[in-house]
Design a protein around this motif. Structure first.
Motif, PDB file in Angstrom:
ATOM      1  N   SER A  27      74.312  27.409   8.241  1.00 32.43           N
ATOM      2  CA  SER A  27      74.639  26.109   7.649  1.00 32.43           C
ATOM      3  C   SER A  27      76.154  25.986   7.456  1.00 32.43           C
ATOM      4  O   SER A  27      76.662  25.914   6.348  1.00 32.43           O
ATOM      5  CB  SER A  27      73.911  25.955   6.314  1.00 32.43           C
ATOM      6  OG  SER A  27      72.520  26.042   6.494  1.00 32.43           O
ATOM      7  N   ILE A  28      76.851  25.941   8.567  1.00 33.37           N
ATOM      8  CA  ILE A  28      78.313  25.979   8.576  1.00 33.37           C
ATOM      9  C   ILE A  28      78.892  24.581   8.464  1.00 33.37           C
ATOM     10  O   ILE A  28      78.514  23.682   9.210  1.00 33.37           O
ATOM     11  CB  ILE A  28      78.822  26.673   9.850  1.00 33.37           C
ATOM     12  CG1 ILE A  28      78.355  28.133   9.861  1.00 33.37           C
ATOM     13  CG2 ILE A  28      80.341  26.591   9.940  1.00 33.37           C
ATOM     14  CD1 ILE A  28      78.616  28.843  11.163  1.00 33.37           C
ATOM     15  N   LEU A  29      79.812  24.425   7.544  1.00 35.50           N
ATOM     16  CA  LEU A  29      80.519  23.154   7.413  1.00 35.50           C
ATOM     17  C   LEU A  29      81.780  23.148   8.266  1.00 35.50           C
ATOM     18  O   LEU A  29      82.080  22.162   8.933  1.00 35.50           O
ATOM     19  CB  LEU A  29      80.883  22.903   5.950  1.00 35.50           C
ATOM     20  CG  LEU A  29      79.696  22.736   5.001  1.00 35.50           C
ATOM     21  CD1 LEU A  29      80.180  22.682   3.564  1.00 35.50           C
ATOM     22  CD2 LEU A  29      78.902  21.502   5.354  1.00 35.50           C
ATOM     23  N   SER A  30      82.502  24.233   8.232  1.00 33.33           N
ATOM     24  CA  SER A  30      83.714  24.332   9.043  1.00 33.33           C
ATOM     25  C   SER A  30      84.120  25.803   9.131  1.00 33.33           C
ATOM     26  O   SER A  30      83.697  26.628   8.324  1.00 33.33           O
ATOM     27  CB  SER A  30      84.857  23.514   8.442  1.00 33.33           C
ATOM     28  OG  SER A  30      85.218  24.013   7.164  1.00 33.33           O
ATOM     29  N   ILE A  31      84.925  26.096  10.139  1.00 30.31           N
ATOM     30  CA  ILE A  31      85.459  27.443  10.329  1.00 30.31           C
ATOM     31  C   ILE A  31      86.966  27.332  10.441  1.00 30.31           C
ATOM     32  O   ILE A  31      87.466  26.600  11.296  1.00 30.31           O
ATOM     33  CB  ILE A  31      84.883  28.123  11.579  1.00 30.31           C
ATOM     34  CG1 ILE A  31      83.357  28.149  11.525  1.00 30.31           C
ATOM     35  CG2 ILE A  31      85.433  29.541  11.686  1.00 30.31           C
ATOM     36  CD1 ILE A  31      82.717  28.715  12.780  1.00 30.31           C
ATOM     37  N   GLY A 105      72.738  23.323  -2.164  1.00 28.89           N
ATOM     38  CA  GLY A 105      73.431  22.211  -2.785  1.00 28.89           C
ATOM     39  C   GLY A 105      74.878  22.481  -3.121  1.00 28.89           C
ATOM     40  O   GLY A 105      75.559  21.619  -3.692  1.00 28.89           O
ATOM     41  N   TYR A 106      75.343  23.663  -2.796  1.00 26.59           N
ATOM     42  CA  TYR A 106      76.727  24.022  -3.083  1.00 26.59           C
ATOM     43  C   TYR A 106      77.457  24.444  -1.809  1.00 26.59           C
ATOM     44  O   TYR A 106      76.849  24.869  -0.840  1.00 26.59           O
ATOM     45  CB  TYR A 106      76.789  25.165  -4.102  1.00 26.59           C
ATOM     46  CG  TYR A 106      76.245  24.789  -5.462  1.00 26.59           C
ATOM     47  CD1 TYR A 106      74.913  25.000  -5.776  1.00 26.59           C
ATOM     48  CD2 TYR A 106      77.071  24.206  -6.421  1.00 26.59           C
ATOM     49  CE1 TYR A 106      74.411  24.641  -7.014  1.00 26.59           C
ATOM     50  CE2 TYR A 106      76.567  23.851  -7.668  1.00 26.59           C
ATOM     51  CZ  TYR A 106      75.240  24.070  -7.952  1.00 26.59           C
ATOM     52  OH  TYR A 106      74.743  23.717  -9.181  1.00 26.59           O
TER      53      TYR A 106
END
Length: 123
Positions: A27-31, A105-106
């Motif tokens: 569940s990656i948002l950004s790298i 949720g975090y």
């Protein structure tokens, strides 16, 4: 859970080439920074190359002009093209990533490592 999986290692003669790949999943948002490190038998793990999200690169002196790091943000992947390989390049190569991910949720930030891929260069 974030995972990094390397591929592309192997046995090659001196002067040959290999291309390493590393794909991140979860569940990656950004790298932010992605990189390659290596550890030879009896030695400490050392930085090989890093690349930022803006594709700014950094190399250890011993691989400059021979190795090229690149990334594909859409595929959450980083690559290491290794040319003119030398026996002293023999090591386990590890992928590393500074990841922002989502869980429960975090949002979290973590530093993750792959399990490594063996590169052996024969003389």
């Amino acid at each position: 859970q974030v995972q990094l999986v390397e591929s592309g290692g192997g046995l090659v003669q001196a002067g040959g080439s290999l291309r390493l790949s590393c794909a991140a999943s979860g569940s990656i948002l950004s790298i932010n920074i992605m990189g390659w490190y290596r550890q030879a038998p009896g030695k400490q793990r050392e930085l090989v190359a890093t690349i930022t999200n803006a594709r700014s690169t950094n190399y250890t002196n011993s691989v400059k002009g021979r190795f090229t790091i690149s990334r594909d943000n859409a595929k959450k992947s980083v690559y290491l093209q290794m040319n003119s390989l030398k026996p002293e390049d023999t090591a386990v190569y590890y992928c590393n990533a500074d990841v922002r991910y989502f869980r429960g949720g975090y949002r979290y930030t973590g530093d993750y490592w792959g399990r490594g891929t063996q590169v052996t260069v024969s003389s």
